[in-house]
Design an enzyme around this catalytic site. Structure first.
Site, short mmCIF file in Angstrom:
data_model
loop_
_atom_site.label_atom_id
_atom_site.label_comp_id
_atom_site.label_asym_id
_atom_site.label_seq_id
_atom_site.Cartn_x
_atom_site.Cartn_y
_atom_site.Cartn_z
CE LYS A 107 -2.13 -1.51 3.71
NZ LYS A 107 -1.70 -2.91 3.73
CG PHE A 148 15.57 -6.73 5.80
CD1 PHE A 148 16.14 -7.98 5.62
CD2 PHE A 148 15.79 -6.08 7.01
CE1 PHE A 148 16.92 -8.57 6.62
CE2 PHE A 148 16.56 -6.65 8.01
CZ PHE A 148 17.12 -7.90 7.81
CG ASP A 153 7.08 -12.32 9.28
OD1 ASP A 153 7.32 -12.50 10.49
OD2 ASP A 153 5.93 -12.41 8.80
CG ASP A 157 5.60 -16.25 10.17
OD1 ASP A 157 6.26 -16.56 11.17
OD2 ASP A 157 4.99 -15.17 10.05
NE ARG A 162 4.22 -10.83 3.48
CZ ARG A 162 3.97 -10.62 4.78
NH1 ARG A 162 3.10 -9.67 5.14
NH2 ARG A 162 4.57 -11.34 5.71
CG ASP A 224 5.68 -13.04 16.64
OD1 ASP A 224 5.09 -14.07 16.96
OD2 ASP A 224 5.26 -12.27 15.76
CE LYS A 250 5.21 -9.16 14.27
NZ LYS A 250 4.57 -10.47 14.01
CG PHE A 289 -1.57 -1.47 11.75
CD1 PHE A 289 -2.40 -1.41 10.65
CD2 PHE A 289 -0.37 -2.17 11.63
CE1 PHE A 289 -2.05 -2.01 9.45
CE2 PHE A 289 -0.01 -2.78 10.44
CZ PHE A 289 -0.86 -2.70 9.35
CG ASP A 293 -1.81 -7.48 10.10
OD1 ASP A 293 -2.20 -7.22 8.94
OD2 ASP A 293 -0.92 -8.33 10.34
CG ASP A 294 -1.40 -10.14 15.17
OD1 ASP A 294 -0.77 -10.31 14.10
OD2 ASP A 294 -0.85 -9.78 16.22
#
Length: 316
Positions: A107, A148, A153, A157, A162, A224, A250, A289, A293-294
């Site tokens: 975005k 990066f 990430d 994960d 993405r 995390d 994070k 935020f 998002d989670d």
């Protein structure tokens, strides 16, 4: 991302305060305008992450086009960097492809916020073309840093998609080369800073800001990953306090404080109290935020949010 239990989210939403506007009431005029700019930009960021993202207002096309034009300039500088003169064509082609795939696809609210803050502080009519270019170049440093983080990430994960496309490391020709690509993405950020800001009076402050933000974000990611390691079902460490530290370190520092602090620095603000006041506001917004998002990672429609959530796959 750690594997989160659905039941925790219900206890987190009451922790999200709607107090950033109240904080703004007693701020100096310059910082008040900065706060308003950050609220508008950050609200847009949060809104586009919402399930109602399809109805969110996009960035003005002209502003986005100007921002993307700066990306093309910076990318060409990096691919043809004299520091690595003599690289074979296939290496340059890889870098071109890697940068185009990973950096400009989001975005761009983080990067574009730097110019928004500069305009809010100085007034749009007083921002020169050179200042606008520098603000956008600095914004792209944030987008390079974001790229990066996301490449790394996704590998950690074992993510699938993405931004509506396969993760970079999942591309057939990429695989573990993505690890080195992540290192290159971070190093590009410092090349841009040196090329365009080393003669400015705030160059050292920018370097400190980006180094500190990277350090904070990496430790947020460490917390995390180790609070509830993949493959385990022990959530004893996964407390509300630990979760709030994760979302703060994070995400909140690099996604919310970093763009505004950059805009303040290039605007000539040096008052430590002003930076602290901005940080107090922006970290709360960043927490909100990331909690949102989670939540969307668990419950959001992949066609809307652009990725397949993996955070709770073990605990389901």
């Amino acid at each position: 991302m750690i594997r989160r239990s659905r039941t925790l989210f219900g206890s987190l939403f009451p922790l999200v305060p709607a107090c950033h506007k109240e904080y703004c009431l007693n701020l100096p005029d310059q910082l008040h305008r900065t706060c308003n700019a950050s609220i508008m930009t950050s609200t847009a960021t949060a809104t586009t992450a919402n399930v109602d993202a399809k109805r969110a207002k996009p960035s003005p096309p002209a502003d986005r086009q100007d921002f993307l034009a700066v990306f093309d300039t910076l990318k060409d500088e990096l691919v043809n960097d004299p520091l690595i003169a003599g690289q074979p064509d296939f290496s340059k082609a890889w870098m071109q492809k890697m940068l185009t795939f990973n950096v400009p696809g989001g975005k761009l609210n983080r990067g574009m916020a730097v110019l928004d803050v500069l305009k809010a502080i100085k007034g749009t009519e007083h921002v020169t073309k050179e200042e606008a270019f520098k603000a956008n170049a600095l914004g792209w440093c944030i987008e390079w840093l974001q790229a990066f983080f996301l490449v790394a990430d996704d590998i950690m994960d074992n993510s699938v998609t993405r931004r509506g496309q396969p993760c970079w490391y999942r591309m057939p020709e990429v695989g573990t080369v993505a690890i080195n690509d992540g290192i290159i993405l971070e190093s590009c950020m410092y090349r841009i800073l040196k090329n365009h800001f080393r003669s400015t009076p705030y160059y050292v402050e920018l370097l400190d800001l980006f180094h500190e933000t990277t350090h904070q974000t990496a430790h947020g990611q460490l917390l995390d990953l180790t609070t509830a390691p993949p493959g385990t079902t022990d959530l004893s460490k996964f407390t509300v306090n630990n979760y709030m530290r994760i979302v703060t370190f994070k995400t909140a520092y690099y996604s919310f404080y970093l763009p505004v602090a950059c805009g303040m620095l290039i605007s000539g603000i040096t008052d430590a109290h002003a930076f602290q006041a901005a940080k107090d506001i922006l970290l709360i917004m960043g927490q909100y935020f990331q909690i949102q998002d989670d939540y969307l990672d668990c419950f959001g429609d992949p066609d809307v949010i652009g990725k397949i959530g993996t955070d709770i796959q073990v605990c389901m």
